[in-house]
Design a protein around this motif. Structure first.
Motif, PDB file in Angstrom:
ATOM      1  N   ALA A 279       0.826  -1.205   0.000  1.00 16.80           N
ATOM      2  CA  ALA A 279       0.000   0.000   0.000  1.00 16.80           C
ATOM      3  C   ALA A 279       0.858   1.252   0.000  1.00 16.80           C
ATOM      4  CB  ALA A 279      -0.928  -0.011   1.206  1.00 16.80           C
ATOM      5  N   HIS A 280       1.926   1.249   0.811  1.00 12.89           N
ATOM      6  CA  HIS A 280       2.825   2.407   0.854  1.00 12.89           C
ATOM      7  C   HIS A 280       3.511   2.622  -0.487  1.00 12.89           C
ATOM      8  CE1 HIS A 280       2.535   3.883   4.903  1.00 12.89           C
ATOM      9  NE2 HIS A 280       2.684   2.667   5.406  1.00 12.89           N
ATOM     10  N   GLU A 281       3.934   1.503  -1.096  1.00 13.75           N
ATOM     11  CA  GLU A 281       4.635   1.595  -2.368  1.00 13.75           C
ATOM     12  C   GLU A 281       3.721   2.100  -3.475  1.00 13.75           C
ATOM     13  OE1 GLU A 281       7.828   1.176  -3.055  1.00 13.75           O
ATOM     14  OE2 GLU A 281       8.277   0.788  -0.961  1.00 13.75           O
ATOM     15  N   ILE A 282       2.433   1.779  -3.383  1.00 13.57           N
ATOM     16  CA  ILE A 282       1.491   2.167  -4.440  1.00 13.57           C
ATOM     17  C   ILE A 282       0.906   3.553  -4.194  1.00 13.57           C
ATOM     18  CG2 ILE A 282      -0.768   1.593  -5.457  1.00 13.57           C
ATOM     19  CD1 ILE A 282      -0.095  -1.338  -5.067  1.00 13.57           C
ATOM     20  N   ARG A 283       0.736   3.902  -2.906  1.00 17.03           N
ATOM     21  CA  ARG A 283      -0.005   5.129  -2.594  1.00 17.03           C
ATOM     22  C   ARG A 283       0.694   6.381  -3.135  1.00 17.03           C
ATOM     23  NH1 ARG A 283      -2.145   6.741   3.355  1.00 17.03           N
ATOM     24  NH2 ARG A 283       0.089   6.641   3.812  1.00 17.03           N
ATOM     25  N   ASN A 284       2.016   6.439  -3.003  1.00 15.33           N
ATOM     26  CA  ASN A 284       2.733   7.639  -3.474  1.00 15.33           C
ATOM     27  C   ASN A 284       2.629   7.816  -4.989  1.00 15.33           C
ATOM     28  OD1 ASN A 284       3.440   8.402  -0.907  1.00 15.33           O
ATOM     29  ND2 ASN A 284       5.393   7.285  -0.943  1.00 15.33           N
ATOM     30  N   PRO A 285       2.899   6.745  -5.771  1.00 17.13           N
ATOM     31  CA  PRO A 285       2.703   6.910  -7.229  1.00 17.13           C
ATOM     32  C   PRO A 285       1.260   7.258  -7.588  1.00 17.13           C
ATOM     33  CG  PRO A 285       4.013   4.968  -6.780  1.00 17.13           C
ATOM     34  CD  PRO A 285       3.523   5.462  -5.466  1.00 17.13           C
ATOM     35  N   LEU A 286       0.295   6.664  -6.872  1.00 15.14           N
ATOM     36  CA  LEU A 286      -1.106   6.967  -7.150  1.00 15.14           C
ATOM     37  C   LEU A 286      -1.405   8.442  -6.914  1.00 15.14           C
ATOM     38  CD1 LEU A 286      -3.181   3.963  -5.715  1.00 15.14           C
ATOM     39  CD2 LEU A 286      -2.954   4.657  -8.105  1.00 15.14           C
ATOM     40  N   SER A 287      -0.817   8.989  -5.865  1.00 16.76           N
ATOM     41  CA  SER A 287      -1.037  10.421  -5.569  1.00 16.76           C
ATOM     42  C   SER A 287      -0.507  11.288  -6.708  1.00 16.76           C
ATOM     43  CB  SER A 287      -0.345  10.793  -4.260  1.00 16.76           C
ATOM     44  OG  SER A 287      -0.907  10.085  -3.187  1.00 16.76           O
ATOM     45  N   SER A 288       0.676  10.897  -7.210  1.00 14.50           N
ATOM     46  CA  SER A 288       1.276  11.651  -8.319  1.00 14.50           C
ATOM     47  C   SER A 288       0.427  11.537  -9.570  1.00 14.50           C
ATOM     48  CB  SER A 288       2.694  11.131  -8.609  1.00 14.50           C
ATOM     49  OG  SER A 288       3.520  11.321  -7.492  1.00 14.50           O
ATOM     50  N   ILE A 289      -0.026  10.292  -9.884  1.00 13.54           N
ATOM     51  CA  ILE A 289      -0.850  10.079 -11.079  1.00 13.54           C
ATOM     52  C   ILE A 289      -2.151  10.861 -10.950  1.00 13.54           C
ATOM     53  CG2 ILE A 289      -2.156   8.353 -12.382  1.00 13.54           C
ATOM     54  CD1 ILE A 289       0.008   6.314 -11.537  1.00 13.54           C
ATOM     55  N   SER A 290      -2.759  10.835  -9.761  1.00 10.96           N
ATOM     56  CA  SER A 290      -4.018  11.543  -9.548  1.00 10.96           C
ATOM     57  C   SER A 290      -3.831  13.052  -9.743  1.00 10.96           C
ATOM     58  CB  SER A 290      -4.527  11.247  -8.127  1.00 10.96           C
ATOM     59  OG  SER A 290      -5.715  11.965  -7.887  1.00 10.96           O
ATOM     60  N   LEU A 291      -2.718  13.585  -9.188  1.00  7.81           N
ATOM     61  CA  LEU A 291      -2.448  15.011  -9.316  1.00  7.81           C
ATOM     62  C   LEU A 291      -2.242  15.393 -10.776  1.00  7.81           C
ATOM     63  CD1 LEU A 291      -1.910  17.757  -7.977  1.00  7.81           C
ATOM     64  CD2 LEU A 291       0.489  17.049  -7.715  1.00  7.81           C
ATOM     65  N   ASN A 292      -1.460  14.583 -11.500  1.00  5.71           N
ATOM     66  CA  ASN A 292      -1.190  14.864 -12.919  1.00  5.71           C
ATOM     67  C   ASN A 292      -2.466  14.755 -13.752  1.00  5.71           C
ATOM     68  OD1 ASN A 292       1.585  15.408 -12.727  1.00  5.71           O
ATOM     69  ND2 ASN A 292       2.081  13.231 -12.689  1.00  5.71           N
ATOM     70  N   ALA A 293      -3.320  13.784 -13.382  1.00  4.41           N
ATOM     71  CA  ALA A 293      -4.579  13.635 -14.119  1.00  4.41           C
ATOM     72  C   ALA A 293      -5.454  14.862 -13.938  1.00  4.41           C
ATOM     73  CB  ALA A 293      -5.315  12.375 -13.645  1.00  4.41           C
ATOM     74  N   ILE A 319      -9.300   8.649 -13.628  1.00  4.86           N
ATOM     75  CA  ILE A 319      -9.446   9.152 -12.256  1.00  4.86           C
ATOM     76  C   ILE A 319     -10.296   8.199 -11.410  1.00  4.86           C
ATOM     77  CG2 ILE A 319     -10.466  11.019 -10.866  1.00  4.86           C
ATOM     78  CD1 ILE A 319      -9.601  12.946 -13.160  1.00  4.86           C
ATOM     79  N   ALA A 320     -11.342   7.601 -12.028  1.00  2.00           N
ATOM     80  CA  ALA A 320     -12.190   6.648 -11.295  1.00  2.00           C
ATOM     81  C   ALA A 320     -11.382   5.429 -10.856  1.00  2.00           C
ATOM     82  CB  ALA A 320     -13.371   6.208 -12.168  1.00  2.00           C
ATOM     83  N   GLU A 321     -10.536   4.930 -11.747  1.00  2.00           N
ATOM     84  CA  GLU A 321      -9.697   3.777 -11.409  1.00  2.00           C
ATOM     85  C   GLU A 321      -8.662   4.151 -10.338  1.00  2.00           C
ATOM     86  OE1 GLU A 321      -9.868   0.456 -12.322  1.00  2.00           O
ATOM     87  OE2 GLU A 321     -11.820   1.254 -12.921  1.00  2.00           O
ATOM     88  N   ILE A 322      -8.141   5.399 -10.437  1.00  2.00           N
ATOM     89  CA  ILE A 322      -7.192   5.863  -9.406  1.00  2.00           C
ATOM     90  C   ILE A 322      -7.891   5.908  -8.046  1.00  2.00           C
ATOM     91  CG2 ILE A 322      -5.868   7.869  -8.596  1.00  2.00           C
ATOM     92  CD1 ILE A 322      -5.327   8.512 -11.584  1.00  2.00           C
ATOM     93  N   ASP A 323      -9.128   6.433  -8.032  1.00  2.00           N
ATOM     94  CA  ASP A 323      -9.888   6.487  -6.770  1.00  2.00           C
ATOM     95  C   ASP A 323     -10.136   5.084  -6.214  1.00  2.00           C
ATOM     96  OD1 ASP A 323      -9.963   9.205  -6.947  1.00  2.00           O
ATOM     97  OD2 ASP A 323     -11.991   9.315  -7.800  1.00  2.00           O
ATOM     98  N   ARG A 324     -10.462   4.130  -7.125  1.00  3.80           N
ATOM     99  CA  ARG A 324     -10.703   2.744  -6.676  1.00  3.80           C
ATOM    100  C   ARG A 324      -9.437   2.153  -6.076  1.00  3.80           C
ATOM    101  NH1 ARG A 324     -10.500  -2.527  -8.273  1.00  3.80           N
ATOM    102  NH2 ARG A 324      -9.367  -2.042 -10.186  1.00  3.80           N
ATOM    103  N   MET A 325      -8.286   2.388  -6.753  1.00  8.00           N
ATOM    104  CA  MET A 325      -7.016   1.866  -6.243  1.00  8.00           C
ATOM    105  C   MET A 325      -6.647   2.530  -4.914  1.00  8.00           C
ATOM    106  SD  MET A 325      -5.884  -0.501  -8.186  1.00  8.00           S
ATOM    107  CE  MET A 325      -4.171  -0.595  -7.676  1.00  8.00           C
ATOM    108  N   THR A 326      -6.955   3.820  -4.809  1.00  3.11           N
ATOM    109  CA  THR A 326      -6.677   4.530  -3.551  1.00  3.11           C
ATOM    110  C   THR A 326      -7.499   3.947  -2.410  1.00  3.11           C
ATOM    111  OG1 THR A 326      -6.182   6.563  -4.769  1.00  3.11           O
ATOM    112  CG2 THR A 326      -6.694   6.792  -2.419  1.00  3.11           C
ATOM    113  N   ALA A 327      -8.770   3.652  -2.708  1.00  4.45           N
ATOM    114  CA  ALA A 327      -9.649   3.047  -1.684  1.00  4.45           C
ATOM    115  C   ALA A 327      -9.127   1.677  -1.258  1.00  4.45           C
ATOM    116  CB  ALA A 327     -11.068   2.934  -2.218  1.00  4.45           C
ATOM    117  N   LEU A 328      -8.639   0.899  -2.243  1.00  8.93           N
ATOM    118  CA  LEU A 328      -8.082  -0.422  -1.923  1.00  8.93           C
ATOM    119  C   LEU A 328      -6.853  -0.297  -1.026  1.00  8.93           C
ATOM    120  CD1 LEU A 328      -8.379  -2.371  -5.308  1.00  8.93           C
ATOM    121  CD2 LEU A 328      -9.581  -2.862  -3.186  1.00  8.93           C
TER     122      LEU A 328
END
Length: 491
Positions: A279-293, A319-328
């Motif tokens: 989760a830690h390894e994924i959360r940071n890239p997800l935050s970056s992808i979400s911000l860029n999106a 963005i919907a998939e990013i939100d789903r991954m963030t929730a996971l």
């Protein structure tokens, strides 16, 4: 000559009868109608200590023991007079006063059709009584061992019917002995899916092919299942033919449950650490992808002269998939940080009522009819309010998801011995039997969307409360989850 021959034959018979009388190993005495002894054989003297000379002329009262009552003598003589014979056991007395149990047979003596006296034949039962006493003592000892043994002991005849059911069996199953003796063990105590296998084992036992150890579930009177480890042996009759089976069992339900809980705890700890790292390894890239999106969406908005509908749709999907991954990842992190339950005394029915009130609007929207039965008096329970609410929410929402077209959700609480049991029953699609054993495993799910952590978290929470959660389900009919919690015995 013929008369002489007839006389000789008669004398020969008299001599034969006299010899039989004198040398019989059974004590024989002849009396007149008043009970006075007129003849007695050597076996009589050997048994009672009176010589022939001492006995003749004495009344049979010299043999009477205080343990043989007047009522017994009355019945004895009534039998002699009405039936012409009496046979029974009585206590007689030796010359020195010690008592002798005997089997006595009394028959009248007749001459020319008139009764002139009685013949008594007495067989010494002393050794027989000693053997009977020893057998009785051994029987009582065996029964005492069987009844006080801290293990289940049952015996079955060749038809599988119960012939022995000890006190431990009563404790474990909830049945009294008189309810089950003579009933078929397999029909009464075995879950339907286990009957064929256990029947095969029983057949092997009575054929002499003896499994040294066997484990199977049995059903209690209230419908619970208990896991029993059996040791088996055959029962043989006097001809050494196999007449049944004896089984000694130990209830290993709690032991197996504890082993499973320890293993599950270790697995959850390992999975939690892994989930946290992932989760830690994924959360940071997800935050970056979400911000860029989001920045890209703003950039696209600046193009006034260009049709950007398709680009916007793609971005919304991203963005919907990013939100789903963030929730996971958040759920994985919650799982890895599951706090230790803080158990304090509380009102469980009130907490359940408040949880249902919180869900009432959601249930109404999804066409779920809710039925709730809570006891007025339950007893105090120590529980973590936040964690227990989380467990209930997980189970109730699982039940709702199992009824996508609506249905009925029933929740009731009962007090059972020193336990409180929360039942959550739905009328949903049910869980296949081949899957039900895996539903509490982390990451196992039958849903198209989900982490597979919900029931694993529920089981861990209930385990932390010293309880257990059980699932019964039938495909097409629905599912019932039962949470079993110990009552606070200190109150």
């Amino acid at each position: 000559m013929a008369a002489l021959s007839k006389k000789a034959l008669l004398e020969q018979r008299l001599n034969l009868f006299h010899s039989a009388f004198l040398y019989s190993t059974d004590a024989i005495l002849l009396t007149d109608l008043q009970g006075n002894i007129i003849e007695a054989n050597q076996a009589f003297s050997n048994l009672f200590g009176w010589t022939h000379e001492e006995a003749v002329g004495q009344n049979t009262r010299i043999l009477r023991s205080a343990k043989t009552t007047n009522e017994q003598y009355k019945r004895m003589w009534e039998g002699v007079n009405s039936k012409g014979r009496w046979v029974g056991e009585i206590i007689n007395k030796h010359k020195d006063g010690h008592e002798i149990p005997v089997l006595l047979s009394i028959t009248p003596i007749y001459r020319d059709g008139a009764k002139i006296g009685y013949m008594g034949v007495e067989i010494d039962l002393t050794e027989k009584k000693k053997i009977e006493a020893r057998l009785l003592q051994e029987k009582e000892f065996s029964e005492s061992v069987i009844e006080t043994a801290n293990c289940l002991i049952v015996s079955l005849n060749l038809e599988g019917k119960l012939t022995l059911f000890n006190k431990k069996c009563e404790e474990v199953t909830g049945y009294a002995k008189h309810e089950v003796i003579g009933k078929n063990w397999f029909d009464m105590f075995l879950p339907e899916e286990a009957r064929v296998e256990v029947n095969d084992v029983f057949s092997a036992i009575v054929e002499g092919r003896l499994p040294s150890r066997f484990e199977n579930h049995i059903l209690t009177k209230r419908g619970d299942e208990r896991l029993i480890a059996w040791s088996n042996t055959v029962i043989r009759d006097e001809a050494r033919n196999i007449s049944g089976a004896l089984a000694i069992g130990i209830d290993i339900t709690d032991q197996k449950r504890l082993e499973k809980q320890v293993l599950q705890t270790e697995r959850l700890a390992t999975i939690g650490k892994m989930a946290a790292k992932v989760a830690h390894e994924i959360r940071n890239p997800l935050s970056s992808i979400s911000l860029n999106a989001e920045m890209l969406e703003d950039e696209i908005s600046a193009y006034d002269q260009v049709n950007t509908d398709e680009a916007r749709a793609l971005l919304r999907a991203i963005i919907a998939e990013i939100d789903r991954m963030t929730a996971l990842t958040e759920e994985y992190l919650q799982f890895s940080r599951l706090p230790e339950s803080l158990l304090v005394p509380g009102n469980l029915p009130r907490m359940i009522e408040e949880t249902l009130e919180f869900l009432r609007h959601e249930l109404r929207q999804k066409r779920i009819e809710m039925e709730c039965q809570l006891p007025e008096v339950l007893g105090e329970i120590r529980f973590d309010r936040v964690q227990m609410r989380r467990a209930l929410l997980n189970l109730i929402r699982n039940a709702v998801e199992a009824m996508p077209k609506g249905g009925k959700l029933r929740l009731w609480v009962e007090k059972r011995n020193e336990e409180a049991v929360i039942h959550i029953e739905d009328t949903g699609i049910g869980i296949p039997s081949e899957v039900i054993g895996k539903i509490f495993e982390p990451f196992f799910t039958t849903k198209e969307v989900g982490t597979g952590l919900g029931l694993a978290i529920v089981e861990q929470i209930i385990h932390d409360h010293g309880g257990q959660v059980i699932c019964h389900s039938k495909v097409g009919h629905g599912t019932t989850f039962s949470i079993i919690l110990p009552l606070d015995e200190t109150k």
